[in-house]
Design an enzyme around this catalytic site. Structure first.
Site, mmCIF file in Angstrom:
data_model
loop_
_atom_site.group_PDB
_atom_site.id
_atom_site.type_symbol
_atom_site.label_atom_id
_atom_site.label_comp_id
_atom_site.label_asym_id
_atom_site.label_seq_id
_atom_site.Cartn_x
_atom_site.Cartn_y
_atom_site.Cartn_z
ATOM 1 N N ASP A 63 0.820 -1.227 0.000
ATOM 2 C CA ASP A 63 0.000 0.000 0.000
ATOM 3 C C ASP A 63 0.852 1.275 0.000
ATOM 4 O O ASP A 63 0.312 2.379 0.114
ATOM 5 C CB ASP A 63 -0.922 0.019 1.229
ATOM 6 N N GLU A 68 0.406 9.642 0.951
ATOM 7 C CA GLU A 68 -0.229 10.693 1.753
ATOM 8 C C GLU A 68 -0.496 10.245 3.190
ATOM 9 O O GLU A 68 -0.514 11.067 4.109
ATOM 10 C CB GLU A 68 -1.555 11.103 1.114
ATOM 11 N N ASP A 69 -0.693 8.947 3.382
ATOM 12 C CA ASP A 69 -1.064 8.480 4.723
ATOM 13 C C ASP A 69 0.084 8.533 5.718
ATOM 14 O O ASP A 69 -0.139 8.383 6.913
ATOM 15 C CB ASP A 69 -1.633 7.052 4.628
ATOM 16 N N ARG A 88 1.035 -1.292 7.398
ATOM 17 C CA ARG A 88 1.585 -0.073 6.808
ATOM 18 C C ARG A 88 2.591 0.632 7.733
ATOM 19 O O ARG A 88 3.185 1.640 7.330
ATOM 20 C CB ARG A 88 0.446 0.876 6.410
ATOM 21 N N ARG A 134 -8.682 4.035 11.133
ATOM 22 C CA ARG A 134 -7.223 4.148 11.067
ATOM 23 C C ARG A 134 -6.685 5.207 12.050
ATOM 24 O O ARG A 134 -5.629 5.026 12.638
ATOM 25 C CB ARG A 134 -6.777 4.523 9.650
ATOM 26 N N HIS A 167 -11.232 7.005 4.673
ATOM 27 C CA HIS A 167 -10.617 8.167 5.320
ATOM 28 C C HIS A 167 -11.528 9.385 5.175
ATOM 29 O O HIS A 167 -12.364 9.432 4.269
ATOM 30 C CB HIS A 167 -9.278 8.493 4.637
ATOM 31 N N CYS A 254 -4.273 10.620 -2.085
ATOM 32 C CA CYS A 254 -3.345 9.737 -1.340
ATOM 33 C C CYS A 254 -2.116 9.362 -2.145
ATOM 34 O O CYS A 254 -1.160 8.837 -1.591
ATOM 35 C CB CYS A 254 -4.055 8.510 -0.803
HETATM 36 C C1 CIR Z 1 -5.242 1.199 2.545
HETATM 37 O O1 CIR Z 1 -6.213 0.497 2.831
HETATM 38 O O2 CIR Z 1 -4.526 1.706 3.388
HETATM 39 C C2 CIR Z 1 -4.940 1.435 1.082
HETATM 40 N N1 CIR Z 1 -5.328 0.304 0.315
HETATM 41 C C3 CIR Z 1 -5.638 2.664 0.568
HETATM 42 C C4 CIR Z 1 -5.185 3.911 1.232
HETATM 43 C C5 CIR Z 1 -5.806 5.111 0.625
HETATM 44 N N2 CIR Z 1 -5.338 6.280 1.241
HETATM 45 C C6 CIR Z 1 -6.035 7.410 1.312
HETATM 46 O O3 CIR Z 1 -7.183 7.467 0.908
HETATM 47 N N3 CIR Z 1 -5.454 8.445 1.906
#
Ligand code: CIR
Length: 259
Positions: A63, A68-69, A88, A134, A167, A254
């Site tokens: 991932d 961005e996360d 992650r 999250r 999110h 993201c």
């Molecule tokens: C996740 O589940 O963490 C990733 N597959 C998708 C993350 C998407 N991030 C976001 O919208 N900021």
């Protein structure tokens, strides 16, 4: 202005991108197509005037393309996050190094806090902090304290009961320092009261995740009502195919950390 950027950090999907997490049932993403869509996305950011910092793909973290996360970057406050999904957590290490290389001094969210950058939406000098599956209350409180120190204000939006969004920024996006897109299930939230809201047509919820970058707004392809609305409001749009990232719960915002 909070949407004026000169650089962005990006990371291409790795070939095992499809092994990442998803909560949607849109099928398995095609790696070659995802790689191409990512390249087009990078071109769009460059067209907006940004210089890109390219991180190497990270197959240990499927991932990790959703950079961005892993951080929250703004003019007066930079924070390395502590992602809420265990798979992650290790993404933070390369982001810590990337921020140091870009000479960005960042605070860090610490245990027991968890926070994903996708839950943080900056609107002028105010930040909306999504409490989600999250981002927990402790992570939200840590970020709020850091923001206060940096002379920003913030408010929390609990999205845990809002269907269909991973999110906060899956459901809202700032278009400038005052105007904000919001899906119907968020428009009545007390912290959005009195804001200049742009509504999302039923069935086009994925398009809420737009990205304002300097003089342009990036918008996902395939959402004609949102495209018309934003064009009428005078925004200069760049439309980007996002099908393969959508399959993995990812939106436009993201895929980059803009600063
Ligand atoms: C996740 O589940 O963490 C990733 N597959 C998708 C993350 C998407 N991030 C976001 O919208 N900021």
């Amino acid at each position: 202005m909070s949407f004026h950027f000169t650089r962005a950090i990006v990371r291409p999907p790795s070939s095992n991108f499809a092994d990442g997490m998803t909560s949607v049932s849109l099928g398995v993403p095609d790696f070659a197509r995802a790689f191409d869509q990512h390249a087009r996305y990078c071109e769009a950011l460059e067209r907006c005037g940004l210089t890109l910092v390219h991180l190497p793909e990270d197959p240990a973290h499927p991932d990790a393309t959703f950079v961005e996360d892993t951080a929250v970057l703004s003019a007066r406050c930079n924070v390395l996050t502590r992602p809420g999904a265990a798979s992650r957590a290790g993404e933070i290490e390369t982001m810590r190094a990337a921020l140091a290389a870009a000479v960005i001094n960042a605070n860090e969210i610490i245990e027991p806090g968890s926070l994903d950058g996708g839950d943080i939406c900056e609107l002028g000098d105010h930040f909306f902090i999504g409490v989600s599956h999250r981002t927990n209350w402790d992570g939200a409180a840590q970020l709020a304290a850091l923001l206060t120190k940096a002379r920003y204000t913030s408010s929390c939006i609990d999205i845990r009961a809002v269907p269909g969004i991973l999110h906060l920024k899956s459901g809202i996006a700032a278009l400038d320092d005052e105007r904000i897109i919001a899906i119907d299930s968020l428009t009545d939230h007390p912290v959005l009261k009195g804001r200049d809201l742009v509504r999302v047509a039923p069935g086009e919820e994925y398009a809420a995740n737009c990205v304002r970058v300097n003089d342009h707004v990036l918008i996902a392809a395939g959402f004609p009502a949102m495209q018309r609305t934003l064009e009428k409001l005078g925004y200069d749009l760049i439309v980007i195919e996002m099908s393969e990232f959508q399959k993995m719960d990812g939106g436009l915002s993201c895929l980059s950390l803009r600063f």
